[in-house]
Write an enzyme that holds these catalytic residues in place. Structure first.
Site, short mmCIF file in Angstrom:
data_model
loop_
_atom_site.label_atom_id
_atom_site.label_comp_id
_atom_site.label_asym_id
_atom_site.label_seq_id
_atom_site.Cartn_x
_atom_site.Cartn_y
_atom_site.Cartn_z
N GLY A 126 -4.51 -4.22 -3.74
CA GLY A 126 -5.71 -3.22 -4.06
C GLY A 126 -4.79 -2.06 -4.34
O GLY A 126 -4.35 -1.26 -3.63
N HIS A 127 -4.94 -1.60 -5.51
CA HIS A 127 -4.03 -0.56 -6.48
C HIS A 127 -4.86 0.37 -6.65
O HIS A 127 -5.62 0.49 -7.41
CB HIS A 127 -3.05 -0.97 -7.33
CG HIS A 127 -2.26 -2.20 -6.95
ND1 HIS A 127 -1.06 -2.55 -7.85
CD2 HIS A 127 -1.84 -2.74 -5.92
CE1 HIS A 127 -0.39 -3.46 -7.30
NE2 HIS A 127 -0.88 -3.57 -6.02
N ASP B 25 0.56 -1.13 0.14
CA ASP B 25 0.06 0.00 -0.06
C ASP B 25 0.69 1.21 -0.19
O ASP B 25 0.39 2.25 0.57
CB ASP B 25 -1.02 0.03 1.35
CG ASP B 25 -1.85 -1.15 1.32
OD1 ASP B 25 -2.19 -1.66 0.13
OD2 ASP B 25 -2.14 -1.58 2.17
N GLY C 143 -10.78 -3.02 3.65
CA GLY C 143 -11.14 -1.97 4.35
C GLY C 143 -10.95 -2.03 5.65
O GLY C 143 -11.30 -1.29 6.40
N LYS D 75 -0.66 4.14 -8.11
CA LYS D 75 -0.94 5.57 -8.46
C LYS D 75 0.40 5.89 -9.31
O LYS D 75 0.30 6.53 -10.38
CB LYS D 75 -0.86 6.63 -7.30
CG LYS D 75 -0.51 7.89 -7.63
CD LYS D 75 -0.17 8.94 -6.69
CE LYS D 75 0.30 10.22 -7.38
NZ LYS D 75 0.37 11.33 -6.77
N LYS E 198 1.80 2.11 -5.03
CA LYS E 198 2.31 1.54 -6.51
C LYS E 198 1.17 1.67 -7.72
O LYS E 198 1.88 2.18 -8.48
CB LYS E 198 2.59 0.08 -6.17
CG LYS E 198 3.19 -0.33 -5.17
CD LYS E 198 3.57 -1.68 -4.78
CE LYS E 198 2.22 -2.40 -4.43
NZ LYS E 198 2.05 -2.23 -2.86
N GLN F 286 2.03 -5.94 -3.34
CA GLN F 286 2.22 -6.13 -1.61
C GLN F 286 3.64 -5.45 -1.60
O GLN F 286 3.82 -4.34 -2.22
CB GLN F 286 2.52 -7.81 -1.37
CG GLN F 286 1.15 -8.51 -1.17
CD GLN F 286 0.77 -8.86 -2.66
OE1 GLN F 286 1.21 -9.82 -3.42
NE2 GLN F 286 -0.53 -8.66 -2.72
N SER G 179 5.58 12.23 -4.40
CA SER G 179 3.99 12.17 -4.58
C SER G 179 3.30 13.01 -3.34
O SER G 179 3.90 12.82 -2.17
CB SER G 179 3.55 10.77 -4.52
OG SER G 179 2.13 10.73 -4.57
N VAL G 180 2.45 13.80 -3.70
CA VAL G 180 2.02 14.75 -2.58
C VAL G 180 0.35 14.60 -2.45
O VAL G 180 -0.06 15.65 -2.15
CB VAL G 180 2.44 16.07 -2.77
CG1 VAL G 180 4.03 16.32 -2.49
CG2 VAL G 180 2.08 16.67 -4.21
#
Ligand code: GDP
Ligand code: IMO
Ligand code: MG
Length: 420
Positions: free
Chosen positions: A40-41, A13, A299, A18, A16, A221, A407-408
């Site tokens: 979950g990407h 998480d 979730g 994005k 990746k 992962q 990344s922001v």
């Protein structure tokens, strides 16, 4: 041309999906090489959020082929749903997606076995996503699995029922597990899969590379969940590291070019297992809230903690990382002070190496002043606050690898190329 690899350096998480989406225009092919729908990407385009579990994150670009490699385990039901959902949003999938014939199939009973195994472990459970990943890889290495290339064979259903019968014996006799099995949805999804383009992934990639095409291998992962080098047994069942790209796609080691190692400005983990820098306090909760740290697949709330440099260094070495990418520094904005683990106190002494036993390693921290500015509008290095630049410099110096992207925010626009 080389195969560049992008993978997570922490417990997954890291962002990746994005980043793959952002750099896809530089590539002809994006290929997933391991894992399955445990991933979950997330990709955010114009405020619209998409979460991909099996389809590579290059799918939103017109001219890129997306390959699901042989190392991936595929749940046909999830794949069907994912293709249909993307198509419902106007994303063209079928002409741009290829599935390797050698990829293994997740059966409904693999998911039941995952649940039964977890239930039998009580408070020692791994915290699996219950997507059937472990049991499917066990059948693969046990030489019992079913592969995508088999679905068109006359005796596929016979093979399916044979393997299912083995699983039901395990569920009944070993686990005494209560269950119902939905064959129909699975068999319908198999029919759907027959309409997708399949290929010999290794041959397809060899020809593509020979003709000058550029390939990006998308990890799932993270390094600390790798079956060999992760925090075993609290890991997933595949090789999440750079070497996994060779196995999971059938590309030779000398074809690997850049290795992008992606990490958050802090640390998260979903599921059980040691997490030495975990914050079980208000600060942990604050970061979870600010970073919306809830699993993209299940979730579940993600556990949060400070950045861990010894574990990052371990990950950088194993993967041969050439380029660092940091995400989510924007989440820490306005904290008065942040901490970074630089060493461990272990029964064998103080060390900068990743300890074998993370349960009995006490992190030693350095404190850093935090940036107070909102970073989400920054688009160039000149706009980055000095305190964040100095945090990044600490990381680069410790790891001896340069940062190339910062990344922001979640949106594909919220990123900049970075040089110190
Ligand atoms: P992956 O599994 O590595 O693709 O990551 P996930 O999608 O599971 O989790 C990353 C989460 O952080 C997603 O909700 C992303 O939209 C979000 N995200 C990615 N990069 C950034 C960033 O730089 N800042 C913030 N605030 N969110 C980000
Ligand atoms: P992405 O690709 C975060 C974790 C699970 C559990 C352990 C084993 O989105 O980064 P499994 O279902 O593989 O048997 O679960 O690994 N896990 C992940 N954590 N991100 C992921 O994927 C994960 N995939 C599995 O929470 O602790
Ligand atoms: Mg994820």
């Amino acid at each position: 041309m080389p195969v560049d690899v992008l993978l997570g350096l922490q417990w997954g998480d890291e962002g990746k999906g994005k980043i793959v989406d952002v750099i896809t225009p530089e590539y002809d092919i994006v290929a997933r090489f391991q894992g399955g729908p445990n991933a979950g990407h997330t990709i955010v385009i114009d405020g619209k959020k998409f979460v991909l579990h099996l389809i590579p994150s290059g799918i939103f670009h017109k001219n890129t082929i997306n390959l699901i490699g042989n190392g991936v385990v595929i749940d046909p039901i999830t794949l069907k749903r994912e293709v249909e959902q993307l198509e419902a949003h106007g994303v063209e999938v079928r002409d741009k997606m290829l599935v390797s014939e050698r990829a293994h199939l997740i059966l409904p009973t693999h998911k039941l076995l995952d649940a039964a195994s977890e239930a039998s472990k009580g408070d020692k459970k791994i915290g699996s996503t219950l997507r059937g990943i472990g049991p499917t890889y066990m059948d693969k290495t046990g030489r019992n699995g079913l592969r995508v290339g088999s679905i068109k064979l006359d005796d596929f259903e016979e093979r399916y029922h044979f393997l299912k019968a083995k699983h039901t014996r395990m569920l009944d006799e070993l686990y005494h597990f209560e269950y119902t099995i939905e064959d129909n949805e699975f068999l319908e999804a198999i029919e759907f899969m027959k309409t997708l383009k399949t290929c010999k992934g290794e041959a397809y990639l060899a020809d593509a590379l020979a003709s000058g095409k550029k390939v990006l291998a998308e990890g799932a992962q993270g390094t600390l969940l790798d079956i060999e080098f992760g925090s075993y047994p609290f890991v997933t069942s595949s090789n999440t590291i750079a070497a996994g790209a060779c196995i999971g796609l059938g590309v030779p080691p000398q074809s690997i070019g850049k290795v992008f190692g992606i990490f958050k400005a802090y640390c998260t983990r979903v599921g059980s297992g040691p997490f030495p820098t975990e914050l079980n306090d208000d600060m942990g909760e604050k970061i979870r809230k600010a970073g919306s740290e809830f699993g993209a697949t299940t979730g579940r709330p993600r556990r949060t903690g400070w950045l861990d440099l010894p574990l990052l260094k371990f990950a950088v070495r194993i993967n041969g990382v050439t380029d660092l990418i940091m995400t989510k520094a924007d989440v820490l904005s306005e904290l008065e002070e942040i901490q970074v683990c630089t060493k461990y106190d272990t029964p064998e002494g103080i060390t900068e190496n990743a300890p074998f036993d993370l349960e009995h390693a006490t992190p030693i921290y350095e404190k850093h002043g935090c940036w107070q500015e909102d970073l989400t509008g920054c688009r160039s290095v000149e706009q980055v606050p000095a305190s964040l630049k100095s945090y990044i410099k600490v990381v680069e110096d410790y790891l001896n690898v340069p940062m190339t992207y910062l990344s922001v925010g979640p949106d594909r626009e919220q990123i900049m190329e970075y040089t110190s």
